[in-house]
Scaffold this motif. Structure first.
Motif, mmCIF file in Angstrom:
data_model
loop_
_atom_site.group_PDB
_atom_site.id
_atom_site.type_symbol
_atom_site.label_atom_id
_atom_site.label_comp_id
_atom_site.label_asym_id
_atom_site.label_seq_id
_atom_site.Cartn_x
_atom_site.Cartn_y
_atom_site.Cartn_z
ATOM 1 N N PRO A 209 0.815 -1.354 0.071
ATOM 2 C CA PRO A 209 -0.049 -0.151 0.016
ATOM 3 C C PRO A 209 1.029 1.292 0.100
ATOM 4 O O PRO A 209 0.541 2.340 -0.748
ATOM 5 C CB PRO A 209 -0.841 -0.047 1.219
ATOM 6 C CG PRO A 209 -0.984 -1.474 1.544
ATOM 7 C CD PRO A 209 0.547 -2.186 1.220
ATOM 8 N N ALA A 210 2.060 1.269 0.594
ATOM 9 C CA ALA A 210 2.775 2.462 0.686
ATOM 10 C C ALA A 210 3.553 2.800 -0.482
ATOM 11 O O ALA A 210 3.559 4.004 -1.028
ATOM 12 C CB ALA A 210 3.876 2.554 2.061
ATOM 13 N N THR A 211 3.746 1.900 -1.226
ATOM 14 C CA THR A 211 4.388 1.860 -2.788
ATOM 15 C C THR A 211 3.334 2.640 -3.443
ATOM 16 O O THR A 211 3.398 3.469 -4.388
ATOM 17 C CB THR A 211 4.883 0.758 -3.313
ATOM 18 O OG1 THR A 211 5.857 -0.062 -2.379
ATOM 19 C CG2 THR A 211 5.718 1.014 -4.619
ATOM 20 N N ARG A 212 2.021 2.138 -3.262
ATOM 21 C CA ARG A 212 0.791 2.818 -4.373
ATOM 22 C C ARG A 212 0.712 4.345 -3.845
ATOM 23 O O ARG A 212 0.519 5.193 -4.541
ATOM 24 C CB ARG A 212 -0.275 2.035 -4.101
ATOM 25 C CG ARG A 212 -0.360 0.554 -4.676
ATOM 26 C CD ARG A 212 -1.538 0.005 -4.836
ATOM 27 N NE ARG A 212 -2.276 -0.417 -3.485
ATOM 28 C CZ ARG A 212 -2.113 -1.857 -2.896
ATOM 29 N NH1 ARG A 212 -1.121 -2.748 -3.695
ATOM 30 N NH2 ARG A 212 -2.403 -2.108 -1.818
ATOM 31 N N ILE A 213 0.750 4.539 -2.375
ATOM 32 C CA ILE A 213 0.714 5.859 -2.094
ATOM 33 C C ILE A 213 1.933 6.705 -2.571
ATOM 34 O O ILE A 213 1.769 7.954 -3.176
ATOM 35 C CB ILE A 213 0.745 6.059 -0.473
ATOM 36 C CG1 ILE A 213 -0.443 5.418 -0.015
ATOM 37 C CG2 ILE A 213 0.868 7.283 0.076
ATOM 38 C CD1 ILE A 213 -0.594 5.231 1.639
ATOM 39 N N LEU A 214 3.068 6.234 -2.642
ATOM 40 C CA LEU A 214 4.255 6.891 -3.235
ATOM 41 C C LEU A 214 4.033 7.385 -4.380
ATOM 42 O O LEU A 214 4.340 8.367 -4.680
ATOM 43 C CB LEU A 214 5.367 5.896 -3.094
ATOM 44 C CG LEU A 214 6.711 6.195 -3.767
ATOM 45 C CD1 LEU A 214 7.429 7.494 -3.085
ATOM 46 C CD2 LEU A 214 7.841 5.244 -3.738
ATOM 47 N N LYS A 215 3.411 6.344 -5.335
ATOM 48 C CA LYS A 215 3.304 6.492 -6.716
ATOM 49 C C LYS A 215 2.232 7.611 -6.981
ATOM 50 O O LYS A 215 2.557 8.450 -7.786
ATOM 51 C CB LYS A 215 3.013 5.454 -7.462
ATOM 52 C CG LYS A 215 4.445 4.371 -7.509
ATOM 53 C CD LYS A 215 4.043 3.115 -8.363
ATOM 54 C CE LYS A 215 5.469 2.427 -8.589
ATOM 55 N NZ LYS A 215 5.424 1.163 -9.324
ATOM 56 N N GLY A 222 3.533 16.155 -9.968
ATOM 57 C CA GLY A 222 4.055 16.429 -11.237
ATOM 58 C C GLY A 222 5.466 15.559 -11.434
ATOM 59 O O GLY A 222 6.486 15.770 -12.277
ATOM 60 N N GLN A 223 5.605 14.464 -10.711
ATOM 61 C CA GLN A 223 6.908 13.517 -10.745
ATOM 62 C C GLN A 223 6.475 12.331 -11.664
ATOM 63 O O GLN A 223 5.195 12.198 -11.741
ATOM 64 C CB GLN A 223 7.408 13.094 -9.583
ATOM 65 C CG GLN A 223 7.842 14.396 -8.717
ATOM 66 C CD GLN A 223 8.501 13.827 -7.382
ATOM 67 O OE1 GLN A 223 9.488 13.438 -7.203
ATOM 68 N NE2 GLN A 223 7.729 14.006 -6.334
ATOM 69 N N ASP A 224 7.369 11.460 -12.189
ATOM 70 C CA ASP A 224 6.978 10.343 -12.857
ATOM 71 C C ASP A 224 6.595 9.334 -12.100
ATOM 72 O O ASP A 224 7.546 8.785 -11.356
ATOM 73 C CB ASP A 224 8.104 10.222 -13.921
ATOM 74 C CG ASP A 224 7.621 8.793 -14.966
ATOM 75 O OD1 ASP A 224 6.657 8.327 -14.512
ATOM 76 O OD2 ASP A 224 8.535 8.684 -15.813
ATOM 77 N N PRO A 225 5.378 8.626 -11.719
ATOM 78 C CA PRO A 225 5.277 7.613 -11.023
ATOM 79 C C PRO A 225 6.072 6.260 -11.359
ATOM 80 O O PRO A 225 6.404 5.608 -10.252
ATOM 81 C CB PRO A 225 3.567 7.337 -11.052
ATOM 82 C CG PRO A 225 3.190 8.705 -11.810
ATOM 83 C CD PRO A 225 4.275 9.366 -12.513
ATOM 84 N N ALA A 226 6.469 6.183 -12.321
ATOM 85 C CA ALA A 226 7.146 4.873 -12.901
ATOM 86 C C ALA A 226 8.607 5.056 -12.543
ATOM 87 O O ALA A 226 9.291 4.075 -12.473
ATOM 88 C CB ALA A 226 7.243 5.008 -14.237
ATOM 89 N N LYS A 227 8.991 6.312 -12.012
ATOM 90 C CA LYS A 227 10.337 6.412 -11.439
ATOM 91 C C LYS A 227 10.494 6.802 -10.136
ATOM 92 O O LYS A 227 11.571 7.307 -9.340
ATOM 93 C CB LYS A 227 11.228 7.639 -12.277
ATOM 94 C CG LYS A 227 11.307 7.178 -13.753
ATOM 95 C CD LYS A 227 11.854 8.390 -14.447
ATOM 96 C CE LYS A 227 12.275 8.315 -16.098
ATOM 97 N NZ LYS A 227 12.818 9.434 -16.736
#
Length: 608
Positions: A209-215, A222-227
């Motif tokens: 879940p935290a990684t999904r929050i991060l993205k 305005g950052q690239d979720p893939a990166k």
């Protein structure tokens, strides 16, 4: 290692007899300002006395291990309790959720419905009376100020040595980087201050879940979720182009080594004391400085030493202090200068007790005015801090998500919010903090940078050096709605990102600022942050300023205006709060101050 207790001087301290013990320099306070400064002076060959009101806990795991910072800040062994106010409105003060009361039976009540007969204390603002100062009990977060926070001193004083690009070399001088390969020109690798980062490999697991929050945060800023995973390892102390306008994730940097051991002025002082033949540093612990001594025979008063009260727990902010206890009073002389580094609360108090400050305030307490300086103890500033706290349906496995970003209503293009999110709780300070809400707790804590109001003050309550001054931050007095709007915008963005956590974490049960049953409007949140914001980055009560500024206390070389032989080197010297966390900037100016003092000493010697 030598901890000396100095013998008493003769009754008259104003003419130093040859047989009296004296030092080239006396430094008052061993925290991020005074500790490194005293070491640098001693390493330059000058006899230096470093005076500390507390003891030495450098080998105590509570302080030496960074993971124990909550325990360190609560520990009565070193804690000084300042009970502060956030406004001039008594009714507003009582609405602060962690208002603290003395129950009279040796315990505290924390809350808004105290038991009958409890004595109102205020809002706890713990400081550390220990070798190394507050760098021994803090969370050890290392950040650099915005360039403008340095350049404002250039603009006020005309001293170009404060330009941001020049200030970085002091950081490089003290840093012992422990997280990047050697040779990075932006960093230092041979200094006394270890810096390290955490492991962000958790963010490679897309199922968390935290990684999904991060993205989702990446998408919203305005950052690239893939990166996002890679961005999380950006160097927080890097010299990026347009750094202050750069919205990005970062890897949080700590002043500690890669093994989780705290790195602080305590280490530097100990290392300097370890070679007494080479470095003439003397450390005097458990000693409260009561005032600076002056020779007033000449046209300009000159600081020539300090008066001290010896003994442990002499200051009434110490919870171990016993009413009525007083230690022996002694006087110690300085052949060159006295440097006060007591922090944003105690440095102005010491100056005022010594006759340096607003004349009307000094006269009120029958303190002889040595120099009328209206700015001493005024312009108290701090970052506003707040948090979003919620409970997930399951534990939220996560490391830190650290983000610096700009909210839509920020007055310039510069970022204005520093936030870190993880499975913890942090809601400010009170006896026994933090509250634990169970394994499902999740928080995004926020620090508001560049607050628009610095209307606070540190004022005497008496001429007794053991008394604690009256401290009032006067939060949001000037342009407060603007700052509250920025905090609310940040909260709204972070709350939106939480909704990406997905199953099985959702739904989050928010505890604040929008608990269940409340309408989560901007107005509600602004009122919450107005009443419940907290802080722990006090600054600016002895600020550097322009020659024509009546409120300026120091010149650009840290010299107290209107007297000789006296400087102030600590967070009180900053004209504004330096960025998001002041500990590293204060250690940086300590190094600059040492360079200035040594240059002055060499110049004086050359003139003879």
């Amino acid at each position: 290692m030598r901890y000396s207790l100095l013998s008493a001087l003769a009754a008259s301290a104003f003419v130093a007899a040859a047989e009296e013990p004296s030092y080239d320099y006396i430094v008052v306070g061993s925290g991020p300002g005074g500790g490194p400064l005293a070491c640098d002076l001693a390493r330059a060959g000058y006899s230096t006395l470093l005076i500390e009101a507390g003891g030495d806990e450098g080998e105590n795991p509570t302080y030496a291990d960074l993971a124990n910072f909550n325990e360190a800040a609560n520990d009565e062994a070193t804690r000084w309790d300042f009970w502060v106010k956030h406004s001039d409105d008594p009714e507003r003060e009582l609405k602060f959720g962690h208002t603290t009361w003395d129950t009279g039976d040796g315990t505290f009540y924390v809350g808004t419905e105290p038991p009958e007969g409890a004595k109102h204390l205020g809002i706890q603002y713990p400081r550390a009376a220990v070798l190394g100062g507050c760098a021994m009990h803090n969370g050890a977060v290392c950040t650099l100020p915005q360039d403008e926070d340095w350049n404002i001193i250039v603009n006020k004083t005309g001293d170009k040595s404060w330009e941001a690009d020049k200030m970085r070399r002091y950081f490089q001088k003290i840093e012992k980087n422990d997280y990047l390969p050697s040779g990075n020109a932006e960093h230092g690798y041979t200094g006394w201050l270890s810096t390290s980062t955490g492991d962000n490999s958790w963010a490679k697991n897309d199922s968390l879940p935290a990684t999904r929050i991060l993205k989702k945060i990446a998408e919203l800023t305005g950052q690239d979720p893939a990166k996002a995973t890679d961005l999380l390892n950006n160097d927080m102390l890097g010299a990026y182009e347009n750094r202050d306008e750069m919205t990005s994730f970062f890897n949080m940097v700590s002043h500690g080594d890669k093994n989780g051991k705290r790195s602080s002025p305590n280490n530097y002082v100990r290392a300097t004391l370890a070679d007494p033949k080479k470095y003439p540093l003397t450390l005097q612990l458990h000693t409260l400085v009561t005032r600076v001594l002056f020779d007033t025979a000449g046209a300009v008063p000159k600081a020539i030493g300090v008066e001290v009260m010896e003994g442990a727990s002499m200051y009434k902010a110490d919870p171990k202090h016993v009413d009525g206890t007083k230690g022996p009073i002694k006087q110690i002389l300085a052949k060159r200068e006295v440097i006060v580094s007591g922090g944003a609360f105690n440095s102005p108090q010491i100056l005022k007790l010594s006759g340096i400050g607003p004349a009307a305030e000094l006269t009120k307490f029958n303190i002889t005015v040595v120099k009328d300086l209206p700015g001493v103890g005024e312009r108290l500033a701090d970052n506003y801090e707040g948090s979003l706290l919620a409970l997930g349906q399951v534990p939220i496995e996560s490391g830190l998500i650290t983000l610096l970003f700009r909210t839509p209503s920020a007055p310039t293009a510069k970022r204005n919010i520093f936030t870190w999110c993880a499975a913890f709780s942090f809601e400010g300070f009170w006896p026994g903090f933090p509250a634990y809400y169970g394994p499902n707790q999740y928080t995004c804590a926020m620090v508001h940078m560049s607050p628009k109001s610095q209307a606070g003050s540190v004022r005497l309550v008496s001429a007794d050096p053991q008394d604690v001054p009256d401290i009032n931050f006067r939060f949001y007095r000037d342009n407060g709605d603007d700052d509250l709007k920025e905090l609310t915008e940040a909260a709204n963005l972070l709350r939106q990102a939480w909704q990406a956590a997905g199953d099985p974490a959702l739904p989050f049960e928010e505890l604040h600022p929008c608990p269940a049953g409340t309408e989560c409007t901007d107005a509600h949140q602004m009122e919450h942050f107005k009443l419940q914001a907290y802080s722990h980055h006090a600054s600016s009560t002895c600020a550097i300023g322009a020659d024509g500024d009546v409120m300026a206390v120091l010149d650009s070389k840290f010299r107290v205006r209107g007297v000789q032989g006296l400087r102030v080197v600590d967070a009180s010297a900053f004209p504004v709060v330096p960025g998001a966390f002041p500990v590293l900037p204060t250690m940086i100016i300590s190094t600059k101050a040492a360079e200035e003092i040594i240059a002055d000493a060499k110049g004086a010697a050359a003139a003879l």
